[in-house]
Design an enzyme around this catalytic site. Structure first.
Site, PDB file in Angstrom:
ATOM      1  CE1 TYR A  91      35.033 101.032   1.333  1.00  0.00           C
ATOM      2  CE2 TYR A  91      36.862 102.064   1.370  1.00  0.00           C
ATOM      3  CZ  TYR A  91      36.259 100.978   1.174  1.00  0.00           C
ATOM      4  OH  TYR A  91      36.944  99.562   1.044  1.00  0.00           O
ATOM      5  CD1 TRP A 136      39.624 103.942   3.176  1.00  0.00           C
ATOM      6  CD2 TRP A 136      41.682 105.104   3.846  1.00  0.00           C
ATOM      7  NE1 TRP A 136      40.455 103.508   3.166  1.00  0.00           N
ATOM      8  CE2 TRP A 136      41.317 103.845   3.632  1.00  0.00           C
ATOM      9  CE3 TRP A 136      42.479 106.057   4.954  1.00  0.00           C
ATOM     10  CZ2 TRP A 136      42.615 103.177   4.672  1.00  0.00           C
ATOM     11  CZ3 TRP A 136      43.583 104.542   5.023  1.00  0.00           C
ATOM     12  CH2 TRP A 136      43.626 103.613   5.154  1.00  0.00           C
TER      13      TRP A 136
END
Length: 770
Positions: free
Chosen positions: A110, A112
């Site tokens: 992901y 982030w």
């Protein structure tokens, strides 16, 4: 020993930091008018016991070899050396690659993990799998905006044009008369932005607009979804009923001839079909204010008066991520656009439609003249994909067909998942089901800084550095500052950065040059910075050389004030600047979507009742929204995140009426439950939430008392134990985890301390077999 302060950056702000023993002192970037308190999460994390200190291998995987194993998440770990870990990982990658090819590998990640543009774990793992393994099965879209990102290109244009380059906060402060915010404009969300955020300006712009006389109206079950500075109004609807509410508004505007028919005729297609649906000409159901009132829980008079107040005003309609993270989440996104069009607002200064304003710090900001280069991810040798929120379906049902955006696809049979930079046991729903899905894998490999629930389900855990231990460059397309992210501390214990790990694995698999291109990490930073210099030089803009940039720590980049550029040009001349839709116009009716034949997402926006509804067994709505004290589940053990808990547990908000009915007082430990599991939390009794609704933020690390239970009890407060794992519709297959239904009661069982941040202790085991 106290070190010299150095510049660094995070998704929630830039700062200078210095290490004092095992703690950090943090000073926010001097140019930030409203620094985020999330910076406080860095104080205590460098040497926290939750950090992964050394490579670890799950005992069952060592004993039995790769294969499905129900012990995942409930097994011992064996400490190994880096040499042994590299041998195991390279051997397993070679085995799966030879036997199954790229279609047997899932590249899980992901975006982030770090604000740094080079040590961006998602890019690193995807580059590795492409250049070394020949490709991988990928995921598309995000948990946050999975529905909208598929829908919006069909009906108006790419989501980035609508959200990132939508109406600017500066325009709102000057021109908007009404900002109608479905899902609100919570500052906790706009505090963060991927790549970094040096200036938090949303609070100030809302205050400027309010002082000028603009009305901010938050349509949300939660009063906290609008800051005090907006001086706003709160309209509470039953969760998930915004689509019905908008249909009721449209009915009033149509009946009272308050729609902008000239705009609708020139700039849209499908308005007659929409009118026919609202009037009941399609199926005999008239969707008027009274119809909507019965669904939404507000009166028909309120809906009628609300619609009349919008007429003749400069209105900006914005729809939050939250609305489309639910069953049929495409519908309120689509209807928000229809409402703006019916009022004739798109393309007017401070008016129209913007998606997810306030959901990220990027949105509503100006764009840089050029963007900072990204790490090339290479070419994927296969085209196999799943919507990101369908991972459990893929692992549990390989070979099953599913619909997605007009295509009929088949879930591949994944043997190995490689995860770097992400915690699916935070993002995903129905965590007992997710655990069963991960138990089907041959092998799960994870790079992690700390012992998250995802790490505790892995077969091989490789200790990764956190951003504070690496050098990088921080920048975002809408941030005018570029930061030299200088290391604050040495790597913790045996931790290595993702690039170093992948480079070594690439060497062992004979593909080092393809992965590294002969550069170390500093070499890549210089390379990307030189590319930025070239881009700017094409516009006659010069910036300091790399060494000077690294010395001074920050430079300022030129920006463009082109918010709303696509829709503004379209309004000015729809023939010369058509929208990138099949008709070139706003598609109130989409022939393309209609051609897919999806009952749950037809050719124009509709109301579809969700399968989840409160009943006698589960009478309360649960809102599982973003936390205010951390980004997703990152640094849940950080000081600021811990300060938001009570006795180590997450806090659940409920209305005094619902608390009194159950004998609950503020501070009680309560149990939320449904057919999927049980969650403990500390009760916060407040009138800032509507009756019949409870709110428990996401991000508390999953901490089941019995990890193998079919209906687990999480003692820490992770609401995704309770949320339903189904797609929003056949069109987008997005995440539907924002709302579910539950019951709650005062907890009467044995209370055990939260164990989420206590790492597994390695067991003695002979590693001679490696």
């Amino acid at each position: 020993m106290t070190q010299k302060p150095v510049m660094h950056s995070a998704h929630w702000g830039a700062f200078t930091a210095r290490q004092q023993g095992e703690r950090l002192t943090i000073e926010p970037f001097h140019g930030d008018p409203d620094p985020s308190p999330l910076l406080q999460n860095f104080h205590n994390v460098l040497h926290h016991p939750a950090r992964v200190a050394q490579p670890m291998v799950r005992r069952g995987w060592l004993e039995n070899g790769p294969g499905a194993d129900p012990r995942r998440g409930n097994d011992d770990y064996v400490a190994v050396s880096w040499e042994q870990a590299y041998t195991l990982v390279a051997r397993e990658l070679q085995r799966v690659g030879d036997a199954y090819g790229p279609e047997g590998i899932f590249g899980g990640s992901y975006g982030w993990s770090s604000a740094g543009r080079f040590h961006h774990a998602q890019s690193q793992v995807h580059r590795f799998l492409n250049t070394v393994m020949g490709g991988y099965v990928r995921s598309v879209n995000s948990y946050s905006s999975g529905s909208a990102s598929v829908l919006l290109p069909h009906i108006v244009g790419d989501m980035n044009e609508i959200a990132r380059r939508g109406v600017s906060w500066e325009e709102i402060a000057r021109h908007s008369e009404i900002v109608l915010a479905f899902g609100g404009l919570a500052l906790k969300n706009s505090q963060v932005a991927s790549g970094g955020l040096s200036e938090h300006t949303e609070r100030g712009f809302m205050q400027q607009a309010a002082e000028r006389g603009a009305r901010f109206i938050s349509v949300s079950p939660l009063q906290s979804d609008l800051p005090d500075e907006a001086q706003g109004e709160w309209l509470a609807l039953r969760p998930g009923t915004d689509a019905a509410f908008i249909l009721g508004l449209l009915s009033v505007l149509i009946d009272e001839q308050r729609t902008d028919e000239a705009f609708l005729a020139r700039y849209t297609v499908g308005w007659p079909q929409m009118v026919a649906y609202i009037r009941g000409e399609e199926d005999g159901t008239r969707r008027d204010a009274q119809w909507a009132a019965e669904i939404c829980g507000v009166s028909a008079a309120t809906i009628t008066d609300f619609a009349r107040q919008l007429h003749g005003k400069r209105v900006l309609v914005t729809v939050a991520h939250a609305l489309q993270r639910a069953e049929h989440g495409e519908q309120p996104v689509w209807l928000g656009l229809v409402l703006a069009a019916a009022l004739g607002q798109p393309g007017l200064p401070g008016g129209g439609y913007t998606y997810a304003l306030g959901a990220l710090g990027h949105y509503g900001k100006h764009h840089n003249l050029v963007s900072f280069p990204a790490l090339p991810q290479g070419k994927n040798g296969i085209d196999r994909l799943i919507p990101v929120a369908r991972i459990a379906d893929m692992l549990l049902h390989p070979g099953t067909q599913f619909d997605y955006n007009g295509r009929r696809l088949t879930y591949p049979h994944i043997r190995l998942a490689y995860w770097a930079g992400g915690n699916p046991f935070h993002h995903h729903q129905d965590l007992a089901r997710l655990r069963q899905a991960f138990c089907q894998l041959d092998t799960l490999i994870v790079h992690e800084t700390a012992w998250t629930a995802s790490a505790r389900h892995a077969d091989i855990v490789l200790p990764a550095t956190m951003t504070l231990e690496r050098e990088d460059i921080g920048g975002a397309p809408t941030d005018r500052h570029l930061f030299a992210m200088q290391p604050v501390a040495q790597p913790y214990a045996q931790a290595q950065d993702d690039y170093t790990i992948f480079a070594e694995l690439a060497r062992r698999l004979g593909r080092e040059e393809a992965f590294t291109e002969g550069r170390d990490a500093r070499g890549w930073l210089r390379h990307h910075y030189a590319q930025l210099q070239e881009k700017l030089a094409a516009h006659q803009v010069t910036i300091p050389d790399f060494d000077q940039f690294w010395l001074q720590g920050v430079i300022e980049l030129p920006q463009l004030k082109d918010g709303g550029r696509m829709i503004n040009a379209f309004r000015a001349d729809p023939a010369a600047a058509p929208l990138p839709t099949p008709s070139g116009k706003i598609e109130i009716f989409s022939a393309t979507i209609a051609s897919f034949g999806y009952e749950n997402c037809p050719g124009h926006p509709v109301w579809r009742a969700p399968q989840q509804q409160p009943d006698a067994e589960h009478p309360l709505w649960l809102i599982a929204n973003q936390p205010a004290t951390r980004l997703h589940s990152q640094l849940d053990f950080g000081d600021y995140s811990l300060s938001g808990k009570r006795e180590g547990r997450e806090v659940c908000s409920l209305h005094p009426h619902d608390a009194a009915a159950r004998g609950i007082t503020d501070g009680d430990i309560i149990e939320l439950y449904n057919q999927r599991g049980h969650v403990l939390a500390s009760a916060r009794v407040t009138e800032s939430i509507m009756p019949g609704v409870v709110q428990l933020p996401t991000g508390a690390w999953y901490d089941p008392v019995d990890p193998t239970a079919l209906r687990p009890l999480c003692r820490h407060g992770n609401p995704n134990v309770l949320t339903l794992d189904i797609g929003t519709s056949s069109l987008a297959q997005g995440c539907s985890g924002q709302i579910t239904v539950v019951q709650l009661r005062k907890y009467r069982g044995e209370l055990t301390p939260v164990q989420a941040f206590i790492p597994p202790q390695p067991v003695s085991y002979s590693t001679e077999i490696i």
